[in-house]
Write a protein that holds these residues in place. Sequence first.
Motif, PDB file in Angstrom:
ATOM      1  N   GLY A  26       0.973  -1.208  -0.187  1.00  0.00           N
ATOM      2  CA  GLY A  26       0.125  -0.050  -0.061  1.00  0.00           C
ATOM      3  C   GLY A  26       0.660   1.141   0.172  1.00  0.00           C
ATOM      4  N   VAL A  27       1.906   1.141   0.747  1.00  0.00           N
ATOM      5  CA  VAL A  27       2.682   2.421   0.808  1.00  0.00           C
ATOM      6  C   VAL A  27       3.623   2.652  -0.451  1.00  0.00           C
ATOM      7  N   ARG A  28       3.905   1.574  -1.141  1.00  0.00           N
ATOM      8  CA  ARG A  28       4.791   1.422  -2.281  1.00  0.00           C
ATOM      9  C   ARG A  28       3.820   2.120  -3.625  1.00  0.00           C
ATOM     10  N   VAL A  29       2.542   1.909  -3.528  1.00  0.00           N
ATOM     11  CA  VAL A  29       1.830   2.086  -4.503  1.00  0.00           C
ATOM     12  C   VAL A  29       1.394   3.670  -4.322  1.00  0.00           C
ATOM     13  N   VAL A  30       1.005   4.020  -3.196  1.00  0.00           N
ATOM     14  CA  VAL A  30       0.809   5.621  -3.027  1.00  0.00           C
ATOM     15  C   VAL A  30       1.900   6.268  -3.164  1.00  0.00           C
ATOM     16  N   GLU A  31       3.204   5.908  -2.988  1.00  0.00           N
ATOM     17  CA  GLU A  31       4.398   6.469  -3.116  1.00  0.00           C
ATOM     18  C   GLU A  31       4.632   6.783  -4.864  1.00  0.00           C
ATOM     19  N   GLU A  32       4.346   5.884  -5.542  1.00  0.00           N
ATOM     20  CA  GLU A  32       4.598   5.887  -6.952  1.00  0.00           C
ATOM     21  C   GLU A  32       3.603   6.688  -7.577  1.00  0.00           C
ATOM     22  N   PHE A  33       2.292   6.593  -7.052  1.00  0.00           N
ATOM     23  CA  PHE A  33       1.199   7.458  -7.577  1.00  0.00           C
ATOM     24  C   PHE A  33       1.627   8.942  -7.268  1.00  0.00           C
ATOM     25  N   HIS A  34       1.989   9.151  -6.074  1.00  0.00           N
ATOM     26  CA  HIS A  34       2.240  10.498  -5.744  1.00  0.00           C
ATOM     27  C   HIS A  34       3.594  10.928  -6.802  1.00  0.00           C
ATOM     28  N   ARG A  35       4.346  10.324  -7.040  1.00  0.00           N
ATOM     29  CA  ARG A  35       5.762  10.531  -7.857  1.00  0.00           C
ATOM     30  C   ARG A  35       5.140  10.822  -9.403  1.00  0.00           C
ATOM     31  N   ARG A  36       4.203  10.218  -9.894  1.00  0.00           N
ATOM     32  CA  ARG A  36       3.872  10.183 -11.241  1.00  0.00           C
ATOM     33  C   ARG A  36       2.751  11.152 -11.573  1.00  0.00           C
ATOM     34  N   PHE A  37       1.917  11.389 -10.585  1.00  0.00           N
ATOM     35  CA  PHE A  37       0.590  12.099 -10.836  1.00  0.00           C
ATOM     36  C   PHE A  37       0.337  13.257  -9.966  1.00  0.00           C
ATOM     37  N   ALA A 149      -2.567  -1.229  -9.838  1.00  0.00           N
ATOM     38  CA  ALA A 149      -3.484  -0.471  -8.624  1.00  0.00           C
ATOM     39  C   ALA A 149      -3.475   0.980  -8.819  1.00  0.00           C
ATOM     40  N   ILE A 150      -2.469   1.523  -9.524  1.00  0.00           N
ATOM     41  CA  ILE A 150      -2.549   2.992  -9.621  1.00  0.00           C
ATOM     42  C   ILE A 150      -3.727   3.186 -10.785  1.00  0.00           C
ATOM     43  N   GLU A 151      -3.751   2.507 -11.955  1.00  0.00           N
ATOM     44  CA  GLU A 151      -4.592   2.621 -12.869  1.00  0.00           C
ATOM     45  C   GLU A 151      -6.207   2.497 -12.380  1.00  0.00           C
ATOM     46  N   ALA A 153      -6.803   3.483  -9.407  1.00  0.00           N
ATOM     47  CA  ALA A 153      -7.120   4.365  -8.410  1.00  0.00           C
ATOM     48  C   ALA A 153      -7.481   5.712  -9.567  1.00  0.00           C
ATOM     49  N   CYS A 154      -6.776   5.753 -10.599  1.00  0.00           N
ATOM     50  CA  CYS A 154      -7.088   6.859 -11.505  1.00  0.00           C
ATOM     51  C   CYS A 154      -8.454   6.828 -11.981  1.00  0.00           C
ATOM     52  N   ALA A 155      -8.855   5.619 -12.407  1.00  0.00           N
ATOM     53  CA  ALA A 155     -10.362   5.446 -12.700  1.00  0.00           C
ATOM     54  C   ALA A 155     -11.217   5.827 -11.884  1.00  0.00           C
ATOM     55  N   LEU A 156     -11.000   5.517 -10.714  1.00  0.00           N
ATOM     56  CA  LEU A 156     -11.996   5.927  -9.462  1.00  0.00           C
ATOM     57  C   LEU A 156     -11.999   7.158  -9.360  1.00  0.00           C
ATOM     58  N   LEU A 157     -10.839   8.030  -9.343  1.00  0.00           N
ATOM     59  CA  LEU A 157     -10.846   9.193  -9.235  1.00  0.00           C
ATOM     60  C   LEU A 157     -11.384  10.313 -10.171  1.00  0.00           C
ATOM     61  N   ALA A 158     -11.214   9.653 -11.565  1.00  0.00           N
ATOM     62  CA  ALA A 158     -12.064  10.195 -12.748  1.00  0.00           C
ATOM     63  C   ALA A 158     -13.552   9.987 -12.628  1.00  0.00           C
ATOM     64  N   GLU A 159     -14.013   8.877 -11.859  1.00  0.00           N
ATOM     65  CA  GLU A 159     -15.273   8.565 -11.742  1.00  0.00           C
ATOM     66  C   GLU A 159     -15.686   9.708 -10.628  1.00  0.00           C
ATOM     67  N   TRP A 160     -14.982   9.950  -9.756  1.00  0.00           N
ATOM     68  CA  TRP A 160     -15.384  10.765  -8.493  1.00  0.00           C
ATOM     69  C   TRP A 160     -15.146  12.323  -8.917  1.00  0.00           C
ATOM     70  N   ALA A 163      -9.885  13.907 -11.415  1.00  0.00           N
ATOM     71  CA  ALA A 163      -9.071  12.980 -12.385  1.00  0.00           C
ATOM     72  C   ALA A 163      -7.658  13.467 -12.083  1.00  0.00           C
ATOM     73  N   ALA A 164      -6.617  12.452 -11.889  1.00  0.00           N
ATOM     74  CA  ALA A 164      -5.207  12.537 -11.665  1.00  0.00           C
ATOM     75  C   ALA A 164      -4.674  12.829 -13.237  1.00  0.00           C
ATOM     76  N   VAL A 165      -3.792  13.662 -13.192  1.00  0.00           N
ATOM     77  CA  VAL A 165      -2.894  14.067 -14.311  1.00  0.00           C
ATOM     78  C   VAL A 165      -1.446  13.773 -14.339  1.00  0.00           C
ATOM     79  N   PRO A 166      -0.976  12.850 -15.389  1.00  0.00           N
ATOM     80  CA  PRO A 166       0.338  12.573 -15.456  1.00  0.00           C
ATOM     81  C   PRO A 166       1.401  13.611 -15.107  1.00  0.00           C
TER      82      PRO A 166
END
Length: 195
Positions: A26-37, A149-151, A153-160, A163-166
């Motif tokens: 979980g920590v590694r996913v959120v870390e990579e998500f933050h790094r890239r989006f 997992a990041i994909e 999350a991006c889909a959920l954020l867009a639905e909500w 939207a996350a932007v690279p």
Amino acid sequence: MVDESGRDRILVLGIGNILWADEGFGVRVVEEFHRRFTVPDNVTILDGGTQGLYLVNYVEEADGLIVFDAIDYGLVPGELKLVRDDEVPRFTGAKKMSLHQTGFQEVLSAADLLGRYPQRLALIGCQPLDLEDWGGPLTAPVHAQIEPAIELACALLAEWGAAAVPRREPLVGDARLLANDIDHHSYELRARPAE
């Protein structure tokens, strides 16, 4: 709770312990998500680690909550599973792998008792392979699920509606969510201590 502009507040949270191999998913996913989006101002990205009840303040402020975690669903190691809304509390029936899971279940209960339970809740869980390798990295099948997992999350954020932007360039150095040599890349490259 809505933010100043009237938008729902959303929390993207990674929980787990990076010192126990796949437990750190979980920590590694959120870390990579933050790094890239990048995300809109109404979205908070948080490494919750093993903070347990200390996360209640963050959760109770969220209208939407996305959680990344290693969950023992009894599936094939590395299998990713998305659970939403009313189904999320059922992961309390899954085999507990560490103290942080009990703590996070208490966080959800405390937020509910306070009358501030998120309206939308999504758990992106990955079936671990190894939780006994102290100081070890994520195993290959679990590491391979970071991108999917990041994909999700991006889909959920867009639905909500958030939207996350690279990013043009992924974050480096102290701009990352984790630094001081505990970021994923540095941690897995360092030499492990002898037995």
